[in-house]
Write a protein that holds these residues in place. Structure first.
Motif, PDB file in Angstrom:
ATOM      1  N   LEU A 178      59.509  23.748  33.856  1.00  0.00           N
ATOM      2  CA  LEU A 178      60.572  24.157  32.948  1.00  0.00           C
ATOM      3  C   LEU A 178      61.750  23.180  32.909  1.00  0.00           C
ATOM      4  O   LEU A 178      62.238  22.868  31.820  1.00  0.00           O
ATOM      5  CB  LEU A 178      61.054  25.567  33.303  1.00  0.00           C
ATOM      6  CG  LEU A 178      62.126  26.139  32.384  1.00  0.00           C
ATOM      7  CD1 LEU A 178      61.615  26.263  30.955  1.00  0.00           C
ATOM      8  CD2 LEU A 178      62.595  27.514  32.895  1.00  0.00           C
ATOM      9  N   PRO A 179      62.255  22.666  34.047  1.00  0.00           N
ATOM     10  CA  PRO A 179      63.380  21.727  33.967  1.00  0.00           C
ATOM     11  C   PRO A 179      63.080  20.522  33.087  1.00  0.00           C
ATOM     12  O   PRO A 179      63.952  20.048  32.341  1.00  0.00           O
ATOM     13  CB  PRO A 179      63.594  21.324  35.426  1.00  0.00           C
ATOM     14  CG  PRO A 179      63.098  22.487  36.215  1.00  0.00           C
ATOM     15  CD  PRO A 179      61.912  22.988  35.452  1.00  0.00           C
ATOM     16  N   HIS A 180      61.841  20.029  33.137  1.00  0.00           N
ATOM     17  CA  HIS A 180      61.456  18.888  32.304  1.00  0.00           C
ATOM     18  C   HIS A 180      61.482  19.262  30.822  1.00  0.00           C
ATOM     19  O   HIS A 180      61.979  18.500  29.977  1.00  0.00           O
ATOM     20  CB  HIS A 180      60.058  18.424  32.710  1.00  0.00           C
ATOM     21  CG  HIS A 180      59.488  17.342  31.844  1.00  0.00           C
ATOM     22  ND1 HIS A 180      60.033  16.078  31.790  1.00  0.00           N
ATOM     23  CD2 HIS A 180      58.427  17.346  30.980  1.00  0.00           C
ATOM     24  CE1 HIS A 180      59.337  15.334  30.944  1.00  0.00           C
ATOM     25  NE2 HIS A 180      58.358  16.082  30.438  1.00  0.00           N
ATOM     26  N   VAL A 181      60.970  20.438  30.495  1.00  0.00           N
ATOM     27  CA  VAL A 181      60.950  20.905  29.113  1.00  0.00           C
ATOM     28  C   VAL A 181      62.372  21.093  28.586  1.00  0.00           C
ATOM     29  O   VAL A 181      62.698  20.677  27.465  1.00  0.00           O
ATOM     30  CB  VAL A 181      60.157  22.218  29.001  1.00  0.00           C
ATOM     31  CG1 VAL A 181      60.355  22.869  27.637  1.00  0.00           C
ATOM     32  CG2 VAL A 181      58.679  21.960  29.257  1.00  0.00           C
ATOM     33  N   LEU A 182      63.233  21.722  29.386  1.00  0.00           N
ATOM     34  CA  LEU A 182      64.616  21.954  28.954  1.00  0.00           C
ATOM     35  C   LEU A 182      65.374  20.649  28.787  1.00  0.00           C
ATOM     36  O   LEU A 182      66.199  20.509  27.871  1.00  0.00           O
ATOM     37  CB  LEU A 182      65.327  22.859  29.961  1.00  0.00           C
ATOM     38  CG  LEU A 182      64.727  24.262  30.136  1.00  0.00           C
ATOM     39  CD1 LEU A 182      65.564  25.071  31.125  1.00  0.00           C
ATOM     40  CD2 LEU A 182      64.626  24.982  28.803  1.00  0.00           C
ATOM     41  N   LYS A 183      65.097  19.696  29.635  1.00  0.00           N
ATOM     42  CA  LYS A 183      65.736  18.378  29.513  1.00  0.00           C
ATOM     43  C   LYS A 183      65.321  17.709  28.206  1.00  0.00           C
ATOM     44  O   LYS A 183      66.155  17.143  27.489  1.00  0.00           O
ATOM     45  CB  LYS A 183      65.353  17.502  30.704  1.00  0.00           C
ATOM     46  CG  LYS A 183      65.953  16.093  30.653  1.00  0.00           C
ATOM     47  CD  LYS A 183      65.500  15.259  31.852  1.00  0.00           C
ATOM     48  CE  LYS A 183      66.048  13.846  31.765  1.00  0.00           C
ATOM     49  NZ  LYS A 183      65.576  13.010  32.909  1.00  0.00           N
ATOM     50  N   ARG A 225      72.105  28.440  24.239  1.00  0.00           N
ATOM     51  CA  ARG A 225      72.722  27.229  24.798  1.00  0.00           C
ATOM     52  C   ARG A 225      72.032  25.954  24.305  1.00  0.00           C
ATOM     53  O   ARG A 225      72.666  24.909  24.176  1.00  0.00           O
ATOM     54  CB  ARG A 225      72.689  27.270  26.323  1.00  0.00           C
ATOM     55  CG  ARG A 225      73.555  28.353  26.946  1.00  0.00           C
ATOM     56  CD  ARG A 225      73.831  28.076  28.410  1.00  0.00           C
ATOM     57  NE  ARG A 225      72.611  27.985  29.195  1.00  0.00           N
ATOM     58  CZ  ARG A 225      72.023  29.019  29.783  1.00  0.00           C
ATOM     59  NH1 ARG A 225      72.533  30.246  29.623  1.00  0.00           N
ATOM     60  NH2 ARG A 225      70.930  28.857  30.493  1.00  0.00           N
ATOM     61  N   LEU A 226      70.754  26.076  24.016  1.00  0.00           N
ATOM     62  CA  LEU A 226      69.999  24.914  23.548  1.00  0.00           C
ATOM     63  C   LEU A 226      70.096  24.717  22.034  1.00  0.00           C
ATOM     64  O   LEU A 226      69.504  23.792  21.483  1.00  0.00           O
ATOM     65  CB  LEU A 226      68.533  25.049  23.953  1.00  0.00           C
ATOM     66  CG  LEU A 226      68.247  24.891  25.450  1.00  0.00           C
ATOM     67  CD1 LEU A 226      66.822  25.321  25.762  1.00  0.00           C
ATOM     68  CD2 LEU A 226      68.483  23.450  25.892  1.00  0.00           C
ATOM     69  N   GLY A 227      70.828  25.589  21.368  1.00  0.00           N
ATOM     70  CA  GLY A 227      71.040  25.432  19.935  1.00  0.00           C
ATOM     71  C   GLY A 227      69.982  26.072  19.065  1.00  0.00           C
ATOM     72  O   GLY A 227      69.896  25.779  17.864  1.00  0.00           O
ATOM     73  N   ALA A 228      69.160  26.952  19.622  1.00  0.00           N
ATOM     74  CA  ALA A 228      68.115  27.606  18.833  1.00  0.00           C
ATOM     75  C   ALA A 228      68.722  28.594  17.853  1.00  0.00           C
ATOM     76  O   ALA A 228      69.599  29.385  18.215  1.00  0.00           O
ATOM     77  CB  ALA A 228      67.125  28.313  19.750  1.00  0.00           C
TER      78      ALA A 228
END
Length: 417
Positions: A178-183, A225-228
Motif C-alpha cells: 500500500l505505501p508504494h501505491v499511495l506514493k 486526501r489523495l484528491g479523489a
C-alpha cells in the motif's frame, strides 16, 4: 466538468415532448426512436435507447502483475494475450466514425499498465475525441508514466485499493504494498496541471468483503486526501470457496425488495444522523423484508437494470473479440446463493473481421439489448432454487443463452466504473 446537467423540455398542446437538440444528440435519441419510460411516484425516468454506443471498454491485456485473492485468474486457464497495434487500430477507426464521442475505458480483467503501448493507446483514443478513462492497481504507475498519461489526454484515473492499512491491503492484493501505491497515486495527483477542477480526475474502487469492510471509512478519508472525486464500492464476486465466506450480500438480495406490492410494506425513510444508536435501529429495520426508500429514493431501483446496456456499452477483448458487457467477456465460475455457477462468454464478432456497425446492428444483438432492458428473466439471484441457475444457458421463463437472471451487476450488487 463534473456535476449534473439540467435541461428544460417543452410540451405542445397535444402532449408531445420536444427535447433540446443537444440532449437528444448526447443520448442518441433520433426521430422515430423508441424510449422506455419508467413511471415513478413523483416523476418519470427516461431510459437510454439501446441503439447508441456511448461507452467502449477496451481490454489491453488479460494479464496482471499481481495475484489478488479476489481475481478471476485464480480459477481460469485462458491463454495470456496483449492487444496488437493492428487490432487497436481497427477499434480507433470505429471510434472516429461514431456520431457522438464515447467514453473509452481501458480496463477489463487485466492490468492496463502491463501493456507496453498503453500510453500511446490512451493518446490515440483521446485524439479520436473520446473521453478516456483507465483503471489500474497503480503498482506500475511511475512518475514518468503519470506524466505521459496526463499529456496523452487521460480524463480519469481509477485506482483499485482494497484496504486502508498496509496489512489489510496486502492481505487482499498479494504481491503489492500500500505505501508504494499511495506514493505513486500522490505523485500522479501532484503532476496534474493546477486549476479549479483538476484533470485527470481521480477515482478509487474498493471491493468490500468481510476481511476489509472495517477499512471503508478510513479509505474514504484517504481518498479525499489523495484528491479523489469519486469512490466506488463494489461487492466481491466469489470465484472460490474461500471468497464465498467473504460476501456481504447473502441476505440483502431478499431483504430489500423493490416491486410495489400490497403484501410488502413500503418504508420511506428520511435522512437521519448516523451514529451507533441509529445504526442499530436502521440495521434491524433493513432486515425486516421491506420496500425501502431513503429520502425519496428507492434503494431497490437498480434491480433488474443492466448497467452496461443502460450505458450503451460495448466491450473489446484483447484479441479483438466483441462482447455486450464485462461479465459476458470471459468464461468463468463463481458462487451464487452457495451454488457454483458457470457463466459462458457471449461473442458477438471480432473487430478484425467485421465493422462495428455490422456487429452492433445484427438482429440477434439488437434483440438481446432490448431483452435485457425489458429484463424478463427469471429471478435467479433471489431464488436460486433450481439447477438452471448453475449456468447462463437457459432459465425457467424459457429464455435461452445468454440469460441474465443470475447477474449480480443487474441487481446493483457488483459495480464497475
Amino acid at each position: 466538468m463534473e456535476g449534473k446537467d439540467r435541461y428544460l423540455i417543452s410540451v405542445d398542446e397535444d402532449g408531445k415532448v420536444s427535447l433540446p437538440r443537444e440532449l437528444a444528440a448526447k443520448w442518441g435519441i433520433k426521430p422515430g426512436a423508441s424510449i422506455r419510460i419508467d413511471a415513478q411516484e413523483n416523476g418519470i425516468f427516461l431510459r437510454r435507447p439501446t441503439t447508441q454506443i456511448s461507452k467502449i471498454y477496451i481490454e489491453p491485456t488479460n494479464q496482471c502483475n499481481l495475484e489478488c485473492r479476489t481475481c478471476i485468474r485464480n480459477i481460469w486457464d485462458e491463454a495470456p494475450g496483449f492487444m496488437s497495434d493492428n487490432t487497436f487500430g481497427h477499434i480507433i477507426q470505429e471510434v472516429v466514425g461514431l456520431e457522438t464521442s464515447p467514453t473509452v475505458f481501458f480496463g477489463g480483467f487485466g492490468e492496463p499498465l502491463f501493456h507496453p503501448e498503453i500510453v500511446d493507446m490512451v493518446a490515440q483514443a483521446s485524439a479520436a475525441g473520446a473521453n478516456v478513462e483507465l483503471i489500474t492497481n497503480a503498482t506500475l504507475l511511475s512518475l514518468d508514466i503519470s506524466r505521459k498519461l496526463i499529456k496523452a489526454g487521460l480524463k480519469r484515473l481509477w485506482v483499485s485499493i482494497d484496504g486502508a492499512t498496509p496489512e489489510s491491503y496486502a492481505d487482499v492484493r498479494l504481491g503489492a504494498q500500500l505505501p508504494h501505491v499511495l506514493k505513486n497515486l500522490a505523485a500522479f495527483r501532484d503532476a496534474r496541471p493546477p486549476g479549479h477542477q483538476v484533470e485527470p480526475y481521480i477515482g478509487i474502487v474498493f471491493v468490500a468483503m468481510r476481511r476489509n469492510l472495517a477499512d471503508l471509512s478510513d479509505l474514504i478519508h484517504l481518498g479525499t486526501r489523495l484528491g479523489a472525486t469519486k469512490l466506488l464500492v463494489s461487492n466481491v464476486l466469489p470465484h472460490t470457496e474461500e471468497m464465498l465466506a467473504e460476501v456481504l450480500y447473502s441476505q440483502s438480495l431478499s431483504e430489500i425488495t423493490y416491486l410495489p406490492s400490497i403484501w410488502v410494506p413500503h418504508l420511506d425513510l428520511a435522512k437521519l444522523d448516523l451514529n451507533p444508536d441509529s445504526g442499530k435501529v436502521l440495521l434491524k429495520t433493513l432486515q425486516t423484508g421491506i420496500n425501502l426508500s431513503y429520502s425519496g429514493q428507492n434503494l431497490g431501483s437498480t434491480n433488474d437494470k443492466c448497467p452496461f446496456i443502460e450505458a450503451g456499452t460495448i466491450v473489446f477483448g484483447w484479441d479483438g473479440s466483441v462482447y455486450p458487457c464485462l461479465p459476458l467477456s470471459h468464461d468463468f465460475s463463481s458462487y451464487l446463493n452457495n451454488r457454483r455457477r458457470h457463466s459462458h462468454r457471449y461473442v458477438l464478432g471480432n473487430i478484425n473481421q467485421d465493422e462495428l456497425d455490422t456487429i452492433w446492428d445484427q438482429p440477434d444483438y439488437l434483440q438481446f439489448r432490448q431483452r435485457v432492458q425489458d429484463f424478463h428473466f427469471s429471478p435467479c439471484t433471489f431464488c436460486g432454487g433450481c439447477d438452471l441457475v448453475e449456468m447462463n444457458e437457459e432459465d425457467c421463463y424459457g429464455n435461452t443463452f445468454p440469460t441474465c437472471g443470475g447477474c449480480l451487476w443487474a441487481q446493483g450488487v457488483l459495480r464497475c466504473p
